[in-house]
Design a protein around this motif. Structure first.
Motif, short mmCIF file in Angstrom:
data_model
loop_
_atom_site.label_atom_id
_atom_site.label_comp_id
_atom_site.label_asym_id
_atom_site.label_seq_id
_atom_site.Cartn_x
_atom_site.Cartn_y
_atom_site.Cartn_z
N TYR A 1 -22.32 -81.21 16.06
CA TYR A 1 -21.81 -82.65 16.49
C TYR A 1 -21.83 -83.49 15.40
O TYR A 1 -22.69 -83.86 14.65
N GLU A 2 -20.65 -83.71 15.05
CA GLU A 2 -20.27 -84.74 14.00
C GLU A 2 -19.13 -85.59 14.12
O GLU A 2 -17.95 -85.24 14.63
N VAL A 3 -19.18 -86.96 13.87
CA VAL A 3 -18.09 -87.95 14.40
C VAL A 3 -17.16 -87.91 12.97
O VAL A 3 -17.83 -88.53 12.01
N ASP A 4 -16.17 -87.67 13.25
CA ASP A 4 -15.01 -88.05 12.08
C ASP A 4 -13.88 -88.95 12.46
O ASP A 4 -12.95 -88.31 13.42
N ILE A 5 -13.66 -90.06 12.08
CA ILE A 5 -13.03 -91.07 12.83
C ILE A 5 -11.55 -90.68 12.42
O ILE A 5 -10.53 -90.87 13.08
N VAL A 6 -11.35 -90.09 11.13
CA VAL A 6 -10.30 -89.44 10.62
C VAL A 6 -9.40 -88.63 11.28
O VAL A 6 -8.37 -88.62 11.65
N ARG A 7 -10.30 -87.77 11.54
CA ARG A 7 -9.61 -86.24 12.24
C ARG A 7 -10.43 -86.22 13.50
O ARG A 7 -11.47 -85.57 13.60
N GLN A 8 -9.62 -86.68 14.62
CA GLN A 8 -10.18 -86.21 16.08
C GLN A 8 -9.62 -84.97 16.60
O GLN A 8 -8.52 -84.66 16.53
N ASP A 9 -10.62 -84.22 16.90
CA ASP A 9 -10.28 -83.15 17.48
C ASP A 9 -10.48 -82.89 19.04
O ASP A 9 -11.20 -83.95 19.51
N THR A 10 -10.19 -81.95 19.62
CA THR A 10 -10.48 -81.85 21.18
C THR A 10 -12.06 -81.90 21.41
O THR A 10 -12.50 -82.68 22.52
N VAL A 11 -12.76 -81.11 20.48
CA VAL A 11 -14.33 -81.09 21.05
C VAL A 11 -14.83 -82.36 20.77
O VAL A 11 -15.81 -82.75 21.54
N GLN A 12 -14.49 -83.03 19.79
CA GLN A 12 -14.88 -84.37 19.45
C GLN A 12 -14.79 -85.41 20.54
O GLN A 12 -15.57 -86.18 21.01
N ASN A 13 -13.30 -85.32 20.95
CA ASN A 13 -13.16 -86.25 22.11
C ASN A 13 -13.70 -86.12 23.34
O ASN A 13 -14.28 -86.93 23.94
N LEU A 14 -14.08 -84.77 23.81
CA LEU A 14 -14.50 -84.24 24.82
C LEU A 14 -16.06 -84.86 24.80
O LEU A 14 -16.47 -85.05 26.10
N THR A 15 -16.50 -84.29 23.67
CA THR A 15 -18.08 -84.96 23.62
C THR A 15 -18.14 -86.10 23.83
O THR A 15 -19.37 -86.70 24.47
#
Length: 581
Positions: free
Chosen positions: A128-142
């Motif tokens: 689990y890592e938040v990357d504001i620049v590169r938003q991916d599907t897993v991060q958005n769903l999480t």
């Protein structure tokens, strides 16, 4: 009067006209006129059809390994022997302040931790890592699920921190240039060599307090080099000149160097944290810098039938081929099947083809370090190729092959190692309360068909594996079979301590699938009580009748189940009394 048009004469010998220049101008005019006509792509169909095959690679893919890949496997067995409980871990991004080593260091750390947890289940990585620049599907769903309380994120206990500390380029450089010059011949020779140093520092921290644990650090360096060699020749024949330039170059990549550094650092950090003798895993022959290159030289020297002979002998010693098998051809179905199974157990790409990776894995047991620190072959002699292999009777008979004398031994015995994976106090009998979950793992020393059974104190016996979710009984060598599989979100079953008394789990392993040879009640579906069988001893007798006493091996674990302790009752608060006036 006759007139003739002549080409202008140039300064050539005897005033001869420059007819070559005229023809060149004419050819250029024709070429320009041809370019004005549009090309027809249909005429290039045969060329374009070849693009499908031209786009494919010409060599087979192979696993990415480093000098410490075997050390990671050694650490996996060491952590299992130490019964290290499963620990949640994560890591920060490994920053490269020099911007000269563009590698995915964090993913290399995840791979190293995973390879140390295949058998021991020592670590589970929290991704689990938040990357504001590169938003991916897993991060958005999480993010969505966490904000709506639909997802539970477990807090890791440890985290890895580190950075590429420095990259010193061309620390050492060696250059040599020389040349000769004559009236009609010039020559030149050059040779350049350079070395670059990469430094990596990593630390282990306590995630709860975000503090780095003192002493759990690693700082290592590695050297990568490059070199070039060139030869120039220039000659003149009359008014014409000829030039030749021949060169050879090499450059050691930063990616392989970084994987080696990260594997070494991860072993050091985990070994210090778990307090196990990790240095024993760093003294293997495979950690020698020249190991892969030396093995490649021996692989190229053996070639053809020699490779098949050497590897086949190794497969017999490890139990993948039957003893006494005659020399098989490289395309033999039996040899391809044995190679495929060996590649699966060795975590290689299962192709069934004898490539260098398979050769290196099979023959590494016959390599050791000489007293002077160099690599040497164990028992390799000057004997020439014989074209056949002596029978292996299991009596340590020397077998001569092309360039190799090996001592054939009986394949390693089939053994099952079973352990209770719950965190228990050392030296105490395993005891659980009713309703408490129990986790067991079973590992077999050779690829086998394995069947595991559970028996409770009331006389009920059921088969845990194979079952409806996992219908296959084949288990690879040295791979943990988890009962239940706690690494998947929906396991086939959950094993709870059911009734007070002694509960047992036993596993049986055989060379082939023996389920059809067992009595009919044992051939039924898994995870249901087997009628007519009340103990593990009853299952053992059925295996003896159907397979024979020497056709299988057995291992079991047990634990005591006690009633759940009564929770101390809490007295209800007294009803409030009305206040007196």
């Amino acid at each position: 009067m006759n007139t003739a048009t002549t080409l202008p004469r140039g300064p050539g010998r005897n005033g001869a006209p420059r007819r070559g220049a005229a023809w060149l101008m004419l050819a250029g005019a024709l070429l320009l006129s041809a370019c004005t006509t549009p090309l027809d792509p249909r005429k290039d169909a045969s060329l374009q059809q070849a693009a499908y095959t031209t786009d494919r690679p010409v060599v087979r893919p192979t696993r990415s390994v480093s000098s410490f890949s075997d050390s990671l496997m050694c650490m996996d067995h060491m952590l299992r022997a130490a019964q290290v409980p499963t620990t949640l871990i994560t890591s920060k991004q490994v920053i490269d302040y020099s911007s000269r080593v563009p590698v995915a260091a964090k993913d290399m750390i995840i791979t190293s931790l995973s390879q140390m947890s295949r058998l021991s289940n020592a670590f589970r990585y929290v991704d689990y890592e938040v990357d504001i620049v590169r938003q991916d599907t897993v991060q958005n769903l999480t993010t969505i699920l966490l904000n709506n309380n639909l997802m539970q994120l477990q807090r890791p206990a440890l985290y890895v921190s580190g950075a590429i500390a420095f990259v010193d380029q061309n620390v050492a450089t060696n250059r040599f240039d020389a040349g000769t010059s004559a009236s009609r011949l010039d020559t030149g020779y050059s040779r350049n060599r350079s070395a670059t140093v990469i430094g990596l520092e990593m630390h282990l921290g306590d995630f709860r307090t975000r503090t780095l644990i003192p002493g759990l650090d690693s700082a290592n360096e590695v050297v990568i080099g490059s070199g070039s060699q060139g030869l120039d020749v220039a000659g003149r024949i009359g008014s014409y000149g000829v030039n030749f330039n021949v060169g050879r170059d090499y450059a050691l990549g930063a990616g392989g160097a970084m994987r080696t550094l990260i594997d070494l650092a991860t072993i050091e950090l985990v070994g210090k944290w778990a307090r196990v003798p990790y240095w024993q895993c760093l003294t293997l022959e495979q950690t020698h810098p020249d190991f892969q290159r030396q093995m490649r030289d021996w692989f190229d020297e053996s070639g053809g039938v020699g490779q098949a002979t050497l590897v086949q002998n190794s497969l017999i010693a490890q139990g993948y081929l039957q003893a006494g098998t005659d020399l098989l051809a490289l395309d033999s179905p039996a040899l391809r099947t044995a190679l495929t199974q060996f590649q699966i157990d060795s975590l290689l790409v299962p192709t069934g083809v004898l490539d260098f990776s398979t050769y290196e894995r099979a023959m590494r047991h016959f390599v050791t370090l000489a007293p002077d620190g160099s690599l040497q072959r164990v028992g390799w002699g000057p004997s020439g190729p014989t074209g056949s292999m002596a029978e292996n009777k299991g009596d340590s008979t020397p077998v001569r092959t092309s360039g190799l004398v090996l001592t054939s031994t009986t394949p390693p015995p089939r053994r099952i190692d079973m352990q209770i994976e719950n965190a228990l106090p050392p030296g105490m009998e395993p005891t659980f309360e009713v309703g408490e979950q129990v986790f067991v793992s079973a590992t077999v020393s050779r690829t086998s068909h394995m069947y595991c059974y559970f028996a409770d104190p009331s006389g009920n016996v059921m088969r845990l594996t194979p079952n409806q979710v996992t219908p296959h009984s084949l288990v690879a060598a040295n791979q943990a079979l988890r009962l239940p599989d706690w690494l998947v979100p929906n396991p086939a079953f959950i094993m709870d301590a059911s009734r007070p008394g002694t509960e047992r789990v036993a596993c049986f392993a055989a060379e082939t699938d023996v389920l059809p040879r067992l009595p009919a009640p044992l051939q039924g579906a898994g995870l249901v009580n087997i009628p007519g069988y009340r103990t593990i001893e009853d299952i053992d007798k059925a295996f003896q009748q159907g397979v024979g006493t020497s056709g299988y091996v057995k291992s079991e674990v047990y634990w005591k189940t006690q009633p759940k302790k009564a929770q101390p009752s809490v007295a209800a608060p007294a009803a409030p009394q009305p206040a007196k006036r």
